[in-house]
Design a protein around this motif. Sequence first.
Motif, mmCIF file in Angstrom:
data_model
loop_
_atom_site.group_PDB
_atom_site.id
_atom_site.type_symbol
_atom_site.label_atom_id
_atom_site.label_comp_id
_atom_site.label_asym_id
_atom_site.label_seq_id
_atom_site.Cartn_x
_atom_site.Cartn_y
_atom_site.Cartn_z
ATOM 1 N N ASP A 42 0.646 -1.304 0.151
ATOM 2 C CA ASP A 42 0.144 0.073 -0.057
ATOM 3 C C ASP A 42 0.803 1.352 -0.089
ATOM 4 O O ASP A 42 0.412 2.346 -0.025
ATOM 5 C CB ASP A 42 -1.039 -0.004 1.160
ATOM 6 N N GLY A 43 2.048 1.139 -0.187
ATOM 7 C CA GLY A 43 3.062 2.232 0.022
ATOM 8 C C GLY A 43 3.219 3.011 1.109
ATOM 9 O O GLY A 43 3.657 4.316 1.323
ATOM 10 N N VAL A 44 2.502 2.555 2.306
ATOM 11 C CA VAL A 44 2.676 3.045 3.721
ATOM 12 C C VAL A 44 3.807 2.594 4.526
ATOM 13 O O VAL A 44 3.678 1.304 4.644
ATOM 14 C CB VAL A 44 1.109 3.086 4.365
ATOM 15 N N ALA A 45 4.322 3.362 5.142
ATOM 16 C CA ALA A 45 5.511 2.870 6.002
ATOM 17 C C ALA A 45 5.000 1.990 7.304
ATOM 18 O O ALA A 45 4.151 2.510 8.165
ATOM 19 C CB ALA A 45 6.368 3.775 6.552
ATOM 20 N N PRO A 46 5.193 0.756 7.342
ATOM 21 C CA PRO A 46 4.969 0.088 8.437
ATOM 22 C C PRO A 46 5.174 0.334 9.683
ATOM 23 O O PRO A 46 6.301 0.780 9.766
ATOM 24 C CB PRO A 46 5.153 -1.317 8.153
ATOM 25 N N ARG A 47 4.597 0.404 10.672
ATOM 26 C CA ARG A 47 4.709 0.962 12.130
ATOM 27 C C ARG A 47 5.586 -0.143 12.964
ATOM 28 O O ARG A 47 6.362 -0.076 13.725
ATOM 29 C CB ARG A 47 3.502 1.409 12.694
ATOM 30 N N ALA A 48 4.947 -1.502 12.530
ATOM 31 C CA ALA A 48 5.667 -2.444 13.592
ATOM 32 C C ALA A 48 6.424 -3.460 12.932
ATOM 33 O O ALA A 48 6.444 -4.591 13.393
ATOM 34 C CB ALA A 48 4.253 -3.286 14.237
ATOM 35 N N THR A 49 6.883 -3.202 11.691
ATOM 36 C CA THR A 49 7.520 -4.098 10.829
ATOM 37 C C THR A 49 9.122 -3.401 10.769
ATOM 38 O O THR A 49 9.158 -2.395 10.357
ATOM 39 C CB THR A 49 7.049 -4.065 9.481
ATOM 40 N N GLN A 50 10.137 -4.398 11.008
ATOM 41 C CA GLN A 50 11.375 -4.137 10.643
ATOM 42 C C GLN A 50 11.620 -4.348 8.952
ATOM 43 O O GLN A 50 11.084 -4.947 8.374
ATOM 44 C CB GLN A 50 12.433 -5.083 11.280
ATOM 45 N N PRO A 51 12.526 -3.320 8.645
ATOM 46 C CA PRO A 51 12.864 -3.551 6.991
ATOM 47 C C PRO A 51 13.453 -4.917 7.039
ATOM 48 O O PRO A 51 14.153 -5.337 7.704
ATOM 49 C CB PRO A 51 14.016 -2.370 6.932
ATOM 50 N N PHE A 52 13.328 -5.448 5.643
ATOM 51 C CA PHE A 52 14.043 -6.609 4.920
ATOM 52 C C PHE A 52 15.389 -6.580 4.717
ATOM 53 O O PHE A 52 16.351 -7.317 4.352
ATOM 54 C CB PHE A 52 13.105 -7.477 4.465
ATOM 55 N N ALA A 53 15.808 -5.197 4.263
ATOM 56 C CA ALA A 53 17.050 -4.837 3.806
ATOM 57 C C ALA A 53 17.224 -3.481 4.075
ATOM 58 O O ALA A 53 16.298 -2.595 4.244
ATOM 59 C CB ALA A 53 17.239 -5.063 2.471
ATOM 60 N N THR A 54 18.731 -2.976 4.350
ATOM 61 C CA THR A 54 18.941 -1.721 4.548
ATOM 62 C C THR A 54 20.346 -1.528 3.718
ATOM 63 O O THR A 54 21.020 -2.101 3.411
ATOM 64 C CB THR A 54 19.201 -1.348 5.862
ATOM 65 N N ILE A 55 20.453 -0.132 3.504
ATOM 66 C CA ILE A 55 21.888 0.425 3.135
ATOM 67 C C ILE A 55 22.404 1.638 4.105
ATOM 68 O O ILE A 55 21.627 2.511 4.409
ATOM 69 C CB ILE A 55 21.759 0.953 1.633
ATOM 70 N N VAL A 56 23.444 1.295 4.619
ATOM 71 C CA VAL A 56 23.983 2.059 5.583
ATOM 72 C C VAL A 56 25.029 2.736 5.051
ATOM 73 O O VAL A 56 26.051 2.208 4.593
ATOM 74 C CB VAL A 56 24.120 1.529 7.222
ATOM 75 N N THR A 57 25.278 3.929 5.366
ATOM 76 C CA THR A 57 26.528 4.758 4.932
ATOM 77 C C THR A 57 27.534 5.408 5.879
ATOM 78 O O THR A 57 28.347 6.061 5.659
ATOM 79 C CB THR A 57 25.989 6.182 4.058
ATOM 80 N N LYS A 58 27.115 5.018 7.278
ATOM 81 C CA LYS A 58 28.103 5.515 8.154
ATOM 82 C C LYS A 58 27.966 4.592 9.308
ATOM 83 O O LYS A 58 27.095 3.430 9.456
ATOM 84 C CB LYS A 58 27.642 6.820 8.647
ATOM 85 N N ASN A 59 29.014 4.509 10.437
ATOM 86 C CA ASN A 59 29.185 3.748 11.339
ATOM 87 C C ASN A 59 27.961 4.062 12.310
ATOM 88 O O ASN A 59 27.610 5.291 12.291
ATOM 89 C CB ASN A 59 30.424 3.872 12.156
ATOM 90 N N TYR A 60 27.407 3.354 12.835
ATOM 91 C CA TYR A 60 26.142 3.512 14.284
ATOM 92 C C TYR A 60 27.171 3.009 15.326
ATOM 93 O O TYR A 60 27.901 2.313 15.643
ATOM 94 C CB TYR A 60 25.119 2.724 13.835
ATOM 95 N N PRO A 61 26.717 3.677 16.471
ATOM 96 C CA PRO A 61 27.245 3.410 17.813
ATOM 97 C C PRO A 61 27.058 1.794 18.030
ATOM 98 O O PRO A 61 26.036 1.089 17.851
ATOM 99 C CB PRO A 61 26.270 4.055 18.799
ATOM 100 N N GLY A 62 28.096 1.259 18.273
ATOM 101 C CA GLY A 62 28.231 -0.240 18.613
ATOM 102 C C GLY A 62 28.198 -0.945 17.385
ATOM 103 O O GLY A 62 28.291 -2.336 17.217
ATOM 104 N N ASP A 63 28.523 -0.406 16.274
ATOM 105 C CA ASP A 63 28.543 -1.178 14.765
ATOM 106 C C ASP A 63 29.571 -0.155 14.131
ATOM 107 O O ASP A 63 29.249 0.262 12.895
ATOM 108 C CB ASP A 63 27.312 -1.078 14.047
ATOM 109 N N GLU A 64 30.730 -0.317 14.587
ATOM 110 C CA GLU A 64 31.809 0.441 13.766
ATOM 111 C C GLU A 64 32.853 -0.482 13.160
ATOM 112 O O GLU A 64 33.716 -0.045 12.268
ATOM 113 C CB GLU A 64 32.840 1.185 14.628
ATOM 114 N N ARG A 65 32.752 -1.905 13.261
ATOM 115 C CA ARG A 65 33.711 -2.832 12.657
ATOM 116 C C ARG A 65 33.938 -3.001 11.212
ATOM 117 O O ARG A 65 34.773 -3.181 10.711
ATOM 118 C CB ARG A 65 33.507 -4.140 13.159
#
Length: 153
Positions: A42-65
């Motif tokens: 329906d093209g609406v961002a789900p509220r209680a669902t995690q994404p099934f894939a992501t693209i990240v462009t930077k380190n996140y806290p606790g995820d720097e490796r």
Amino acid sequence: MTIDEIIDFMQDLDGVLAIRPGPDDGSPEISWGDTFFYYSPDGVAPRATQPFATIVTKNYPGDERSRLDRPDTFRVNIAAGKEAFVNRTGHAPREPAIDDDPGVTDAVMAHPVYGSVGWLAVVNPGPRTDTATCELLRNAYHLARSRYERRTG
């Protein structure tokens, strides 16, 4: 593969919603520049669902490796599912990973933080992994679509 090529590939799949947070949408600043993929016919961002894939462009806290602070470096994260995870890594998600260097580019490996729940990651997919990355993304899409269909009957 570039970030835009991955986004285009994903948006060609029926029902995929790509969310790209930015300064004017109320999203947390740390997420700006990243992309989150959901199955949402329906093209609406789900509220209680995690994404099934992501693209990240930077380190996140606790995820720097993965060392995403290097120039022109990004990571594709994929909720691969147990079968694909085992096929790619040779071990179950909850088993200890081999001493992979999560900063290696153009290699499929267990996600450095979420590998224990079946996520795979590829830093800067290139000639060695572009086909595998697309296959894994397509598989994650099918898994997300199946979960959606089970929930909605």
